[in-house]
Design a protein around this motif. Structure first.
Motif, short mmCIF file in Angstrom:
data_model
loop_
_atom_site.label_atom_id
_atom_site.label_comp_id
_atom_site.label_asym_id
_atom_site.label_seq_id
_atom_site.Cartn_x
_atom_site.Cartn_y
_atom_site.Cartn_z
N ASN A 179 0.72 -1.13 0.05
CA ASN A 179 0.23 -0.09 0.09
C ASN A 179 0.77 1.36 0.03
O ASN A 179 0.58 2.20 -0.89
CB ASN A 179 -0.88 0.11 1.22
CG ASN A 179 -2.21 -0.77 1.07
OD1 ASN A 179 -2.66 -0.77 -0.19
ND2 ASN A 179 -2.83 -1.18 1.91
N GLY A 193 -5.09 -1.06 -4.29
CA GLY A 193 -4.22 -0.25 -3.09
C GLY A 193 -5.27 0.35 -2.23
O GLY A 193 -5.17 0.17 -0.91
N MET A 195 -4.09 -0.37 -10.45
CA MET A 195 -3.19 -0.53 -9.19
C MET A 195 -3.69 0.20 -8.12
O MET A 195 -3.77 -0.06 -6.92
CB MET A 195 -1.72 -0.22 -9.61
CG MET A 195 -0.80 -1.58 -10.11
SD MET A 195 0.34 -1.05 -11.17
CE MET A 195 1.70 -0.32 -10.10
N LEU A 196 -3.98 1.49 -8.39
CA LEU A 196 -4.62 2.40 -7.44
C LEU A 196 -5.71 1.77 -6.86
O LEU A 196 -5.77 1.96 -5.13
CB LEU A 196 -5.04 3.70 -8.19
CG LEU A 196 -5.88 4.78 -7.16
CD1 LEU A 196 -4.85 5.30 -6.18
CD2 LEU A 196 -6.10 5.87 -8.06
N LEU A 249 2.25 6.64 -6.85
CA LEU A 249 1.30 7.25 -7.87
C LEU A 249 1.72 8.60 -7.45
O LEU A 249 1.38 9.42 -8.55
CB LEU A 249 0.06 7.00 -7.03
CG LEU A 249 -0.53 5.57 -7.74
CD1 LEU A 249 -1.74 5.13 -6.81
CD2 LEU A 249 -0.69 5.76 -9.22
N VAL A 255 -2.42 1.55 -14.28
CA VAL A 255 -1.96 2.38 -13.12
C VAL A 255 -3.35 2.60 -12.35
O VAL A 255 -3.30 2.44 -11.06
CB VAL A 255 -1.79 3.66 -13.90
CG1 VAL A 255 -1.49 4.91 -12.71
CG2 VAL A 255 -0.33 3.50 -14.26
#
Lengths: 222, 269
Positions: free
Chosen positions: A23, B16, B12-13, A30, B9
């Motif tokens: 995480n 998460g 993945m976010l 990001l 992307v």
């Protein structure tokens, strides 16, 4: 207790630690990608003042240790706002990696031959258009290998958030060492977990790279 | 292809965020009959380093446990709150965590001292112990605190043991650790990096017993210590409530039960 017994007995306790490490690394990456892209554009801009701002950012962030940045966000910033452990650590990782990612993007944008931009402009594209349609798609593909490298570094660097008490892999290893006295075994075990995560990350990056190069093949004649 | 990359992307976010949301669900929610206001409604958030077996540590399954963790849980119940033990990894950070409202109370074997009482308020003592000098079994030239001079001594950073040994040794010989347990284990290795460790007698005895360490205590307690819960300066409401709950646990025998479980004796006196 031997190595394998310790390894097997600590698996349930490592579950949360693995999730937490993933995480905080994802959060950091990001944010880092956003920051990196932003400052890369500032760096390739024709406006001198934007170049300087980007240089300042990169100098400040690359010039200070990540652990200092994490402590500033977690212990320093609390006077104004309490970000908590995940956010403090994740944002610090993002700020830190953003500086390196900015350089990666800048390098890959500038590696695209100027002649292509000139050709695009002569065909009537605006400079934004030629950047978006011609330069960026190619630059992005070239950026993937060094980006993958940076992602691996970020994953490993995330272990520093253990020192603000975030329950990541390294934190867990320290606790196991403290309560069992098995230092060598504890740290080899956590090393294995990092190796597995890096393996998975490498696989994902390779897949992305392959997917991008396949769709680019018709366009790029290097 | 840009779309594909963005999809990955974003994917993945998403993963998460999903797993991040799953983090804070361990307790079933507050009971609603709390006797005192806390930083998180209905919870008693108390902290320790989590590296101080048998007072506060994690078992192999990753659960925080130990004498102080169980005492904190009992105190929480007495105050009508859900317990929320937190491990900060860094003993020196505990005071900061209370001052910045990240913890209701420190329950991390923090000795009551005048210096610390300037920045936080302490409850009544919930256990009494003392610092003891430990040396490797092969060491014979250290018999009292005075003998520590010129030797490498290991202590936990920001602890009362650090303060004490600095009266006898120079900065060069001071070796700071995050965990007393690790310092003792390092001492047991028998290298030049450490000649002695000063730590709590219970902590040392348990390490010798459980991990077969090649070390021994030297003499009696070097000094006595009273350990209390630390709360934010001026938070008398919580402080009074902790004192009340502690007294209630002592009176109804819960304290002794927990203490005997960990030490075979009551460590209140």
């Amino acid at each position: 207790m031997g190595f394998w017994e310790l390894f097997i007995e600590t698996i349930p306790g490592y579950k949360d630690a693995i999730i937490n490490t993933i995480n905080i690394t994802l959060l950091g990456l990001l944010i880092g990608l956003g920051i990196g892209l932003f400052f890369a554009f500032l760096k390739v801009s024709k406006l001198k003042v934007l170049n300087i701002i980007a240089d300042m950012y990169i100098y400040l962030v690359r010039g200070t240790p990540l652990i200092v940045q994490i402590f500033i966000l977690y212990f320093g910033l609390v006077q104004f706002v309490d970000l908590g452990r995940l956010l403090s650590g994740g944002i610090a990782l993002g700020i830190h990696n953003g500086a390196y990612i900015a350089e990666i993007f800048r390098g890959s944008i500038q590696s695209i031959d100027r002649g292509q931009t000139e050709a695009a402009r002569s065909l009537g594209m605006t400079s934004t258009m030629s950047m978006r349609r011609i330069v960026l798609p190619q630059a992005l593909r070239r950026a993937i290998p060094p980006l993958g490298n940076q992602f691996i570094i970020a994953l490993k660097d995330s272990s520093l958030v253990a020192f603000i008490g975030f329950q990541d892999l390294f934190n867990r290893a320290q606790r196991i060492q403290s309560s069992t006295g098995m230092a060598m075994e504890s740290y080899i075990i956590v090393g294995i977990y990092y190796l597995i995560l890096v393996l998975i990350l490498t696989f994902i990056v390779n897949r992305i790279e392959r997917a991008l190069s396949k769709s680019e093949r018709g366009v790029d004649h290097e | 292809m840009k779309k594909k990359f963005m999809m990955i992307v974003i994917g993945m976010l998403f993963v998460g965020l999903l797993t991040a949301c799953g983090d804070e669900d361990d307790n079933n929610g507050p009971t609603g009959d709390a006797t005192v206001d806390t930083i998180e409604d209905g919870y008693f958030t108390f902290g320790s380093s989590g590296l101080y077996k048998p007072f506060n540590y994690e078992d192999l399954d990753g659960n925080l446990t130990g004498f102080e963790v169980e005492l904190g849980e009992a105190l929480a119940e007495e105050m009508g709150l859900k317990p929320k033990p937190v491990a900060t990894q860094d003993f020196g950070a505990l005071i900061e965590e209370v001052k910045s409202d990240r913890l209701d109370a420190i329950m991390g074997s923090m000795t009551i001292t005048e210096d610390r009482a300037k920045s936080i308020d302490f409850s009544d003592p919930y256990y009494r112990s003392g610092g003891v000098i430990y040396v490797h079994n092969d060491t014979s030239d250290i018999e009292s605190p005075e003998d520590l001079e010129g030797h490498n001594v290991g202590v936990v950073a920001s602890s009362t043991y650090e303060e004490m040994v600095m009266e006898y040794i120079s900065e060069d010989n001071l070796k700071t650790y995050q965990s007393d347990n690790v310092a003792l284990q390092d001492l047991s290795a028998g290298t030049d990096r450490l000649d002695a460790v000063v730590t709590d007698r219970f902590v040392g005895m348990m390490q010798i017993e459980e991990n077969d360490l090649d070390i021994r205590p030297v003499g009696e307690r070097v000094f006595d210590e009273e350990i209390g819960a630390g709360v934010k300066k001026g938070n008398t409401e919580l402080l009074d409530e902790i004192n009340r709950a502690l007294q209630a646990l002592i009176d109804n025998g819960t304290y002794e039960e927990i203490s005997k479980k960990w030490f075979d004796e009551s460590i209140l006196e």
